[in-house]
Scaffold this active site. Structure first.
Site, mmCIF file in Angstrom:
data_model
loop_
_atom_site.group_PDB
_atom_site.id
_atom_site.type_symbol
_atom_site.label_atom_id
_atom_site.label_comp_id
_atom_site.label_asym_id
_atom_site.label_seq_id
_atom_site.Cartn_x
_atom_site.Cartn_y
_atom_site.Cartn_z
ATOM 1 N N TYR A 143 0.886 -1.227 0.202
ATOM 2 C CA TYR A 143 0.045 -0.185 -0.283
ATOM 3 C C TYR A 143 0.745 1.223 0.472
ATOM 4 C CZ TYR A 143 -3.567 3.544 1.637
ATOM 5 O OH TYR A 143 -3.956 4.557 1.815
ATOM 6 N N LYS A 147 1.356 4.176 -2.716
ATOM 7 C CA LYS A 147 0.618 5.430 -2.550
ATOM 8 C C LYS A 147 1.998 6.720 -2.863
ATOM 9 C CE LYS A 147 -3.515 5.379 -2.013
ATOM 10 N NZ LYS A 147 -4.559 5.569 -3.219
#
Length: 274
Positions: A143, A147
């Site tokens: 994750y 990002k």
């Protein structure tokens, strides 16, 4: 009436954005992947459309419909995404690939599909990143990496789209009240197996999945802050909203790496040998 298209509107940030922009006088095209979520959005009065952000056919149909209806698009908000949680090596390449498919590749695909509409309207692209792309933590590696990629892509798009009059703004939320944590916990449970070397740290893995709900800012407050940012002249390149959105990047920037590593290892149970 300005037209805005928002991906990932089934709940949380996406739904709050749809409500806030509609209340501010925008024509909101709210998209979601599941038919039942689309039905709820339509019942709430939005121009609701089913959209799998990874499906090129869905994107082509949506672009064509917008072309026929308006001929342009004022704002695109790339919000759709999820958080892959768990030890990086447990999830492996497949988990990283799936994470990037939705959080990174789809962002480029959606923006590309709607480029001509944004160009005609001299519109705005808003990419929802995360402070997790700045302050990287254990048990959220895929994750965080996705990002961080969103941040890099937003910088590139801001430069490359400028000659066409298209503005690009990246938003780095902190802790925002949503279903992100519950979805992340379910995903972590699927990744972390009993035979995992990190199984003794399963409570810490779950703690990381829940971290986004640590004294969260409401999704409505976040959406109002983002609406205000879209109205600023000139358009800000980066906006940070929500609890921790300022403090955590400051930690990443100013704490010595060895100290930051120690803080994070202690927080997530990684100081003891396994």
């Amino acid at each position: 009436m300005p037209t805005v298209l928002i991906t990932g509107c089934s709940s949380g940030i996406g739904r709050a954005l749809a409500d806030t922009f509609r209340d501010a006088g925008h024509e909101v095209w709210a998209t979601a992947r599941k038919p039942e979520d689309v039905e709820q959005l339509a019942a709430a009065g939005f121009a609701a459309r089913q959209l799998d952000v990874n499906d090129s056919d869905d994107l082509a149909r949506l672009a064509e419909e917008l072309e026929d209806r308006y001929g342009g698009l004022d704002i695109l908000i790339n919000n759709a995404g999820y958080g892959a949680m768990g030890p990086l090596l447990d999830g492996g390449v497949d988990a990283i690939r799936q994470q990037f498919e939705t959080n990174v590749f789809a962002l480029v695909g959606v923006t590309r599909a709607l480029f001509s509409l944004l160009r005609r309207a001299r519109g705005l692209v808003v990419n929802i990143g995360s402070v997790s792309g700045v302050l990287v933590t254990p048990f959220a590696g895929a994750y965080c990496a996705s990002k961080a990629a969103v941040h890099a892509l937003s910088d590139t798009l801001r430069l490359e789209l400028a000659p066409f009059g298209i503005r690009v703004m990246e938003v780095q939320p902190g802790a925002i009240a949503s279903q992100f944590a519950s979805n992340a916990q379910r995903q972590a449970e699927q990744v972390l197996a009993v035979d995992s070397p990190w199984w003794p740290l399963r409570e810490h893995v779950q703690a990381r999945a829940r971290a986004s709900q640590d004294k969260p800012t409401s999704a409505a407050a976040f959406a109002k802050g983002l609406l205000g940012a879209t109205r600023k002249v000139p358009t800000p390149a980066l906006v940070r909203l929500g609890n921790g959105s300022t403090a955590l990047p400051l930690m990443a920037r100013w704490l010595p790496q060895r100290l930051l590593d120690k803080v994070l290892r202690k927080r997530f149970g990684l100081l003891r040998p396994l």
